[in-house]
Design an enzyme around this catalytic site. Structure first.
Site, PDB file in Angstrom:
ATOM      1  N   HIS A   1      69.323  61.812  92.273  1.00  0.00           N
ATOM      2  CA  HIS A   1      70.240  60.884  91.602  1.00  0.00           C
ATOM      3  C   HIS A   1      71.709  61.184  91.862  1.00  0.00           C
ATOM      4  O   HIS A   1      72.581  60.474  91.388  1.00  0.00           O
ATOM      5  CB  HIS A   1      69.981  60.865  90.103  1.00  0.00           C
ATOM      6  CG  HIS A   1      70.682  61.959  89.331  1.00  0.00           C
ATOM      7  ND1 HIS A   1      70.613  63.283  89.692  1.00  0.00           N
ATOM      8  CD2 HIS A   1      71.453  61.913  88.228  1.00  0.00           C
ATOM      9  CE1 HIS A   1      71.315  64.002  88.830  1.00  0.00           C
ATOM     10  NE2 HIS A   1      71.837  63.208  87.935  1.00  0.00           N
TER      11      HIS A   1
ATOM     12  N   HIS B   1      80.933  60.466  84.256  1.00  0.00           N
ATOM     13  CA  HIS B   1      80.910  59.002  84.370  1.00  0.00           C
ATOM     14  C   HIS B   1      82.207  58.485  84.990  1.00  0.00           C
ATOM     15  O   HIS B   1      83.257  59.057  84.796  1.00  0.00           O
ATOM     16  CB  HIS B   1      80.704  58.381  82.990  1.00  0.00           C
ATOM     17  CG  HIS B   1      79.338  58.659  82.447  1.00  0.00           C
ATOM     18  ND1 HIS B   1      78.958  58.374  81.166  1.00  0.00           N
ATOM     19  CD2 HIS B   1      78.255  59.221  83.038  1.00  0.00           C
ATOM     20  CE1 HIS B   1      77.701  58.734  80.983  1.00  0.00           C
ATOM     21  NE2 HIS B   1      77.255  59.263  82.105  1.00  0.00           N
ATOM     22  N   PHE B   2      82.086  57.392  85.740  1.00  0.00           N
ATOM     23  CA  PHE B   2      83.276  56.916  86.461  1.00  0.00           C
ATOM     24  C   PHE B   2      83.130  55.463  86.870  1.00  0.00           C
ATOM     25  O   PHE B   2      82.044  54.898  86.851  1.00  0.00           O
ATOM     26  CB  PHE B   2      83.507  57.767  87.719  1.00  0.00           C
ATOM     27  CG  PHE B   2      82.363  57.713  88.704  1.00  0.00           C
ATOM     28  CD1 PHE B   2      82.167  56.598  89.507  1.00  0.00           C
ATOM     29  CD2 PHE B   2      81.468  58.773  88.830  1.00  0.00           C
ATOM     30  CE1 PHE B   2      81.106  56.538  90.412  1.00  0.00           C
ATOM     31  CE2 PHE B   2      80.410  58.716  89.729  1.00  0.00           C
ATOM     32  CZ  PHE B   2      80.231  57.598  90.515  1.00  0.00           C
TER      33      PHE B   2
ATOM     34  N   HIS C   1      68.774  56.293  86.044  1.00  0.00           N
ATOM     35  CA  HIS C   1      68.274  57.595  86.475  1.00  0.00           C
ATOM     36  C   HIS C   1      67.943  58.545  85.312  1.00  0.00           C
ATOM     37  O   HIS C   1      67.715  59.721  85.538  1.00  0.00           O
ATOM     38  CB  HIS C   1      69.167  58.237  87.551  1.00  0.00           C
ATOM     39  CG  HIS C   1      70.620  58.389  87.228  1.00  0.00           C
ATOM     40  ND1 HIS C   1      71.617  58.097  88.125  1.00  0.00           N
ATOM     41  CD2 HIS C   1      71.249  58.822  86.121  1.00  0.00           C
ATOM     42  CE1 HIS C   1      72.794  58.346  87.575  1.00  0.00           C
ATOM     43  NE2 HIS C   1      72.593  58.795  86.359  1.00  0.00           N
TER      44      HIS C   1
ATOM     45  N   MET D   1      83.723  63.224  93.297  1.00  0.00           N
ATOM     46  CA  MET D   1      84.805  62.254  93.458  1.00  0.00           C
ATOM     47  C   MET D   1      85.629  62.404  94.742  1.00  0.00           C
ATOM     48  O   MET D   1      86.335  61.488  95.107  1.00  0.00           O
ATOM     49  CB  MET D   1      85.708  62.242  92.228  1.00  0.00           C
ATOM     50  CG  MET D   1      86.524  63.483  92.024  1.00  0.00           C
ATOM     51  SD  MET D   1      87.412  63.418  90.460  1.00  0.00           S
ATOM     52  CE  MET D   1      88.160  65.030  90.491  1.00  0.00           C
TER      53      MET D   1
ATOM     54  N   GLY E   1      74.337  66.831  92.493  1.00  0.00           N
ATOM     55  CA  GLY E   1      73.849  67.954  91.695  1.00  0.00           C
ATOM     56  C   GLY E   1      74.938  68.984  91.488  1.00  0.00           C
ATOM     57  O   GLY E   1      75.607  69.400  92.429  1.00  0.00           O
TER      58      GLY E   1
ATOM     59  N   HIS F   1      79.208  54.274  87.058  1.00  0.00           N
ATOM     60  CA  HIS F   1      78.234  55.257  86.571  1.00  0.00           C
ATOM     61  C   HIS F   1      78.447  55.462  85.070  1.00  0.00           C
ATOM     62  O   HIS F   1      79.475  56.000  84.664  1.00  0.00           O
ATOM     63  CB  HIS F   1      78.449  56.590  87.317  1.00  0.00           C
ATOM     64  CG  HIS F   1      77.523  57.694  86.880  1.00  0.00           C
ATOM     65  ND1 HIS F   1      77.829  59.025  87.004  1.00  0.00           N
ATOM     66  CD2 HIS F   1      76.294  57.668  86.312  1.00  0.00           C
ATOM     67  CE1 HIS F   1      76.834  59.774  86.548  1.00  0.00           C
ATOM     68  NE2 HIS F   1      75.887  58.974  86.114  1.00  0.00           N
TER      69      HIS F   1
ATOM     70  N   SER G   1      79.492  58.879  98.673  1.00  0.00           N
ATOM     71  CA  SER G   1      78.309  58.407  97.967  1.00  0.00           C
ATOM     72  C   SER G   1      77.424  57.715  98.990  1.00  0.00           C
ATOM     73  O   SER G   1      77.878  57.422 100.103  1.00  0.00           O
ATOM     74  CB  SER G   1      78.697  57.441  96.844  1.00  0.00           C
ATOM     75  OG  SER G   1      79.423  58.117  95.844  1.00  0.00           O
TER      76      SER G   1
END
Lengths: 476, 136
Positions: A399, A202-203, A324, A376, A402, A233, A380
């Site tokens: 999503h 998560h970020f 997602h 990161m 991966g 996220h 994106s």
């Protein structure tokens, strides 16, 4: 395992590959990605999903698929609403984990000189990691309101703008739920965590628009080249995790009663129309609402942080918010007939086409925005949904990039400081609660996001709109 | 008596014990130590801990979920466990630890839940062994 290429980007495992499979598995991947996918258990898991009672259409695997528990991550399965099952494992522990992107009124050039200050401000203002309590203090009654109203509760209580609701999937709120179906333990875990991102992958990421691939769609979303965008996220935190724990346990016991057996206990399921199925769906929707409220609160903290650094007139307009990890009742054409189904998207994003009535008016002509975070250090993407997705994948795509490496493998032989300075050389400032957090999310731990996106674009499931490059990242 | 198992997205734990009781105790310590650095956790406060299930697998998942509940909801880090009794459907014990203090107990990762994925509990000639995967 027999894996037959249907065309350049689709592979099929026939239903007769293993006893108990009720349908085929269809995998969307390139030759290179399919090689990577075969290295873990994800295809076996997609075959397990194909045994779900009442599954309609194939068990689907997206190009970012990797091994999960029960369902693979990057898996999609639709079950008949009247005679099928719901599986909490098909949603996952982090119910309505999702992504929202907001367009700022700033350009890369304007942000770059103050980037370090901005990242530090975001790190201070958006709690992450294990320790942080959230900025939203609520009592038990207010939590029930949050579970019922989702993002709307946040906006009504000063955390955001009315416009934010218009641009979230389901307007940031699912209905048909009872907050009492969420256990007191789940509420206890989640209540102090509202407005926090958690840890893992998560970020909050500050990005700039690097490439525009579809000008019309980009205009509809209010983005242009070099514009700064923020991507968030996160999900339903401890509340959703506990709901999943509670209901996997309950359904495990209920399966015997319903005469269902599954090859993996994490695929525990119950008929949708049973009381166990209905109660889980109610608790899942409440958790989804908590997650939307959470992303709304985080976005407001991000907005405030931007304004502290760049002045009060800075705008952050929500582009879209997607979930997602979710199961949703939708109408899809199955065997030529419009059918009510429950679409489980486990690490998969809804991708509805132009003209669909479930998407905001501003996007009706271009299609639903699909937000795909990469790793990161890479990129994106924003895409739009398509009619092919409706026809082939119950309106779903991938999503993320991966994962490729386990977290321990990602850490091995690497030093967080070196990773951080290498990223800084590329113009990316990273702040994290933990060194392990940085190492586990290194770009090498993920598949090539551009390749994953190329597959869904070429397969026609979604259309490229914009590629985004990271500038600043905060993570747990 | 535990080690970490690799998994693409999540993390696994293999634990051993001379008895079934010791196995459950070691699995619990293993899970907590994945989430928090437990070196400086003082086992100064006793907490009751119990779980029920329909079989040994669900007893282990529910027992570990209980430990996780203490960690994530009660903000208590447990580092010493004593299982008093395991029956076919119940496990009862005691645990010792203290409230979380991020300054002394460095957080390592957030565990979302305990899964049944590839869960394995086996009795060996002179010990017990379990493998369990955690969603992180």
């Amino acid at each position: 395992m027999e894996l037959r290429a249907l065309d350049r980007y689709r592979f099929r495992i026939p239903r007769d590959e293993r006893l108990g499979m009720r349908t085929d598995v269809i995998v969307y991947a390139s030759q290179n990605l399919i090689g990577q996918i075969r290295k873990d258990l994800s295809l076996e898991q997609a075959m397990n999903v194909a045994t779900l009672p009442g599954i309609v259409g194939p068990s689907l695997a997206m190009p970012d698929i990797h091994q999960g528990y029960g369902f693979p991550i990057g898996g999609v399965a639709a079950t008949e609403w009247e005679n099928g099952v719901v599986s909490p494992g098909g949603v996952g522990f982090d119910i309505n984990c999702g992504v929202r992107s907001a367009a700022t009124s700033l350009t890369e050039e304007e942000v770059r000189p103050k980037l370090r200050d901005l990242v530090h401000q975001l790190f201070r203002d958006v709690p992450s990691g294990a320790g942080g309590e959230g900025p939203v203090r609520i009592n038990g009654r207010q939590l029930d309101e949050v579970l019922a109203k989702g993002a709307r509760w946040m906006v009504e209580n000063g955390y955001g703008e009315e416009r934010d609701l218009e641009f979230a999937e389901e307007n940031g709120r699912l209905e048909e739920l009872d907050p009492h179906d969420v256990s007191s333990r789940a509420k206890e875990r989640g209540r102090p965590q509202l407005g926090t991102i958690g840890s893992g992958n998560h970020f909050v990421e500050v990005q700039y628009v690097d490439e525009i691939h579809n000008g019309e769609a980009a205009r509809a979303m209010g983005i242009e080249k070099k514009q700064v965008v923020v991507m968030i996220h996160c999900g339903s935190r401890g509340l959703g995790h506990q709901v999943c724990t509670d209901y996997v346990g309950q359904m495990g016991a209920a399966m015997k009663r319903h005469n269902i057996s599954m090859p993996d206990r994490q695929l525990a399921c119950a008929p949708i129309q049973s009381s166990e199925g209905q109660t889980y769906l109610s608790a899942m929707r409440a958790s989804a609402n908590f997650a939307w409220a959470n992303r709304q609160a985080v976005m407001q903290s991000v907005r405030d942080a931007f304004r502290k650094i760049f002045g009060k007139s800075v705008k952050l307009d929500l582009i879209y918010d997607v979930c997602h990890n979710i199961a949703k009742r939708e109408k899809h054409v199955v065997n030529g007939k419009k059918t009510d189904v429950l679409v489980h998207r486990k690490g998969a994003t809804r991708a509805f086409p132009p003209g669909h009535r479930s998407i905001p008016g501003a996007y009706r002509e271009v299609g639903q925005p699909v937000l795909i975070p990469g790793s990161m250090g890479t990129a994106s993407w924003i895409l739009t949904g398509s009619q092919a997705a409706m026809e082939q994948t119950f309106g779903s795509v991938c999503h993320g990039a991966g994962r490729l490496l386990s977290r321990t493998a990602a850490r091995k032989g690497r030093d967080a400081k070196q990773v951080q300075s290498r990223l800084e050389e590329d113009g990316i400032i990273v702040r994290s609660e933990s060194r392990d957090g940085i190492l586990e999310e290194i770009p090498e731990a993920y598949k090539d996001v551009d390749e994953v996106i190329e597959v869904v674009h070429q397969a026609g499931l979604a259309v490229k709109v914009a590629r985004l490059r990271p500038m600043g990242v905060i993570k747990g | 008596m535990f080690e970490v198992l690799e998994h693409t997205a999540d993390i696994g734990l293999r634990a051993w014990g001379e008895t079934k009781e010791a196995l459950f105790e070691n699995a619990a310590i293993g899970m907590v130590s994945l989430a928090v650095d437990i070196a400086d956790v003082e086992p100064r406060i006793a907490y009751p801990i119990a779980a029920s299930g329909t079989d040994l697998d669900s007893l282990l998942v529910n027992w570990l979920s209980e430990v996780l509940y203490y960690l994530d909801a009660q903000h208590v880090v447990l580092r010493k466990f004593h299982v008093e009794q395991i029956t076919a459907q119940n496990i009862v014990g005691q645990a010792w630890g203290e409230p979380r203090d991020p300054a002394r107990h460095r957080p390592k990762l957030i565990i979302k839940g305990v899964t049944y994925h590839q869960l394995r509990i086996a009795e060996q000639p002179e010990s017990w062994c379990a493998e369990v995967f955690l969603d992180i």
